[in-house]
Write a protein that holds these residues in place. Structure first.
Motif, PDB file in Angstrom:
ATOM      1  N   ASP A  66       4.880  -8.719  58.863  1.00 64.32           N
ATOM      2  CA  ASP A  66       3.781  -7.820  59.244  1.00 64.32           C
ATOM      3  C   ASP A  66       2.862  -7.489  58.067  1.00 64.32           C
ATOM      4  N   GLU A  67       3.373  -7.617  56.835  1.00 61.28           N
ATOM      5  CA  GLU A  67       2.528  -7.300  55.677  1.00 61.28           C
ATOM      6  C   GLU A  67       1.313  -8.226  55.573  1.00 61.28           C
ATOM      7  N   LEU A  68       1.322  -9.321  56.319  1.00 62.80           N
ATOM      8  CA  LEU A  68       0.150 -10.209  56.310  1.00 62.80           C
ATOM      9  C   LEU A  68      -1.098  -9.490  56.809  1.00 62.80           C
ATOM     10  N   PHE A  69      -0.916  -8.453  57.623  1.00 62.08           N
ATOM     11  CA  PHE A  69      -2.073  -7.736  58.164  1.00 62.08           C
ATOM     12  C   PHE A  69      -2.797  -6.915  57.098  1.00 62.08           C
ATOM     13  N   GLU A  70      -2.202  -6.810  55.911  1.00 61.48           N
ATOM     14  CA  GLU A  70      -2.919  -6.157  54.811  1.00 61.48           C
ATOM     15  C   GLU A  70      -4.003  -7.070  54.238  1.00 61.48           C
ATOM     16  N   ARG A  71      -3.950  -8.329  54.587  1.00 62.98           N
ATOM     17  CA  ARG A  71      -4.941  -9.295  54.071  1.00 62.98           C
ATOM     18  C   ARG A  71      -6.196  -9.292  54.931  1.00 62.98           C
ATOM     19  N   GLU A  72      -7.250  -9.887  54.346  1.00 63.54           N
ATOM     20  CA  GLU A  72      -8.539  -9.945  55.049  1.00 63.54           C
ATOM     21  C   GLU A  72      -8.806 -11.361  55.576  1.00 63.54           C
ATOM     22  N   GLU A  73      -9.777 -11.465  56.485  1.00 57.26           N
ATOM     23  CA  GLU A  73     -10.281 -12.781  56.894  1.00 57.26           C
ATOM     24  C   GLU A  73     -10.993 -13.442  55.693  1.00 57.26           C
ATOM     25  N   LEU A  74     -10.842 -14.692  55.413  1.00 54.82           N
ATOM     26  CA  LEU A  74      -9.886 -15.575  56.030  1.00 54.82           C
ATOM     27  C   LEU A  74      -8.824 -15.815  54.970  1.00 54.82           C
ATOM     28  N   SER A  75      -7.616 -15.316  55.194  1.00 54.46           N
ATOM     29  CA  SER A  75      -6.532 -15.525  54.239  1.00 54.46           C
ATOM     30  C   SER A  75      -5.613 -16.604  54.771  1.00 54.46           C
ATOM     31  N   ALA A  76      -5.201 -17.486  53.881  1.00 49.86           N
ATOM     32  CA  ALA A  76      -4.313 -18.572  54.267  1.00 49.86           C
ATOM     33  C   ALA A  76      -3.660 -19.119  53.012  1.00 49.86           C
TER      34      ALA A  76
END
Ligand SMILES: *[C@@H]1O[C@H](CO)[C@@H](O)[C@H](O)[C@H]1NC(C)=O
Ligand SMILES: *[C@@H]1O[C@H](CO)[C@@H](O)[C@H](O)[C@H]1NC(C)=O
Ligand SMILES: *[C@@H]1O[C@H](CO)[C@@H](O)[C@H](O)[C@H]1NC(C)=O
Ligand SMILES: CC(=O)N[C@H]1CO[C@H](CO)[C@@H](O)[C@@H]1O
Ligand SMILES: [Mn+2]
Length: 384
Positions: free
Chosen positions: A157-167
């Motif tokens: 769930d910590e991925l939601f701390e990132r912004e578009e476009l994170s990969a």
């Protein structure tokens, strides 16, 4: 593909690894830090964020069910959304509904809008247009897209701390990101721009990864926080998924991405013996790590198959389970394929160059020099 793998495997020590990357990519080996919450982005309620995936047909739907179940098992607090193509059978959609919060049927052909027009111009990009549809999920403020061929090993769930476009960087070309897992913000405007871009410029690799990398073309240079770090749990998977012998890296691995043509659902499973069986006639069988493949099938057997059985009732469907009488035959095939020539004698010591050649030819010494234990030692020394 194997060439790409070799590009990474022998360079798992720090200096060599960094040489592979562009200078901008270097900070990505730093441990992840939690970005400070911006004043204009108050901590959102969880219900306006979602994991999103895509099933274009019934086989991919199996992958999506296992992925969804793996997210549930690791107690995600976000919504689960699946986009399904028009060819996904009704019972499959039913089974999907019991795992996902939302099942959205996307038929670009029928939509009669910009997506349809774009598709008329580029019929080769049909699946890509379906995937791009995820930007229209404007009921959510932020989403994480995950391919049907990914499997979650812990809460992410910590991925939601990132912004578009994170990969994460693509291991084959670190200045490109891998589009199997990415963070994005739904927006009709972005969707329309993506469609226009796609129909005018096409895709340099024929799929969504090419389109997205051309469209978000500052990813490699503009903002390092959008790089899911190279050795971070997620992208370590990218490494491992190019590494046929990959195995869970300590407790850090969080997502498995089953890259390549042969997917977990192309195999079959002997539930009695708890063994995964080959299916494809090609040696691609070796491309998926047996441990994760087994984990995929165990999850499928335990949580997904019962839903499918319930949804299909008396209607027959392809479960992927091996019938008892097919057993010996499959086993024989496997033996013939996996043990070429004089496999019984202990392998002689081979030079590094020779090993590289074998690796490139797809002959991987899972139990010996290329075993995970050896690779892990290299990774450990890299992380120090
Ligand atoms: C299912 O969809 C995937 C991805 O869109 C495609 O590559 C594959 O060939 C399809 N499989 C079948 C059996 O149609
Ligand atoms: C985006 O488009 C969809 C469909 O056209 C519409 O239902 C939705 O309200 C739009 N979202 C926004 C934020 O305008
Ligand atoms: C096509 O690509 C070019 C070069 O990247 C870009 O300037 C142009 O805006 C793209 N077309 C569309 C419709 O987005
Ligand atoms: C390198 C890195 O970010 N590792 C993280 C992987 O996930 C574990 C468990 O959430 C974290 O404790 C690590 O810091
Ligand atoms: Mn994939």
């Amino acid at each position: 593909m194997t060439r790409k793998m070799w590009g990474l495997i022998p360079v798992l020590n720090c200096s060599q690894l960094l040489k592979l990357c562009a200078p901008q990519c270097k900070p990505s080996v730093c441990p992840i830090t939690t970005p400070a919450l911006r004043a204009d982005s108050p901590l959102r309620t969880m219900s306006d964020q979602a994991f999103v995936t895509l099933a274009t047909n019934d086989s991919y739907a199996k992958g999506v069910m296992v992925l969804g179940q793996s997210l549930r098992n690791h107690h995600t607090t976000r919504k689960l959304v699946v986009l399904v193509g028009p060819h996904v059978a009704e019972p499959c959609r039913d089974a999907l509904r019991s795992i996902f919060d939302e099942v959205c049927v996307v038929d670009v052909m029928d939509s009669g809008d910009a997506a349809h027009l774009s598709m008329m111009k580029r019929p080769d990009l049909g699946v890509t247009f379906t995937k791009l549809h995820c930007w229209t999920l404007t009921q959510y403020s932020k989403c994480v897209f995950m391919d049907a061929d990914t499997l979650v090993l812990s809460n992410i769930d910590e991925l939601f701390e990132r912004e578009e476009l994170s990969a994460a960087p693509d291991p084959g070309w670190p200045d490109c990101f891998n589009s199997g897992v990415f963070v994005f913000r739904p927006s009709n405007e972005t969707h329309e721009k993506l469609l226009a871009f796609c129909s005018e410029n096409g895709s340099f690799d024929g799929g969504d990864q090419g389109v997205l990398n051309s469209f978000f073309n500052t990813w490699a240079t503009a903002d390092i926080s959008k790089h899911l770090p190279f050795i971070y749990n997620l992208s370590s998977i990218a490494i491992y998924s190019y590494l046929p012998a990959f195995k869970q890296y300590g407790h850090d691995a969080k997502v498995v991405h089953f890259l390549g043509k042969v997917k977990p659902w192309h195999h079959s499973y002997d539930a009695q013996r708890g063994e995964v069986k080959g299916h494809s006639p090609s040696p691609d069988l070796c491309q998926l790590h047996p441990d994760y493949l087994l984990m995929w099938w165990q999850l499928y057997a335990k949580s997904v198959l019962p839903l499918m059985q319930q949804a299909y009732g008396d209607t027959p469907f392809s479960s992927g389970f091996v019938e008892a009488n097919e057993d010996e035959e499959v086993k024989l095939h496997e033996d013939a394929r996996e043990q070429p020539a004089p496999a019984s004698a202990p392998p002689p010591q081979i030079s590094s160059e020779e090993r590289k050649q074998r690796w490139e030819a797809g002959q991987i010494d899972y139990m010996g020099a290329d075993s995970f234990a050896n690779i892990e030692r290299k990774l450990d020394s890299f992380l120090k």
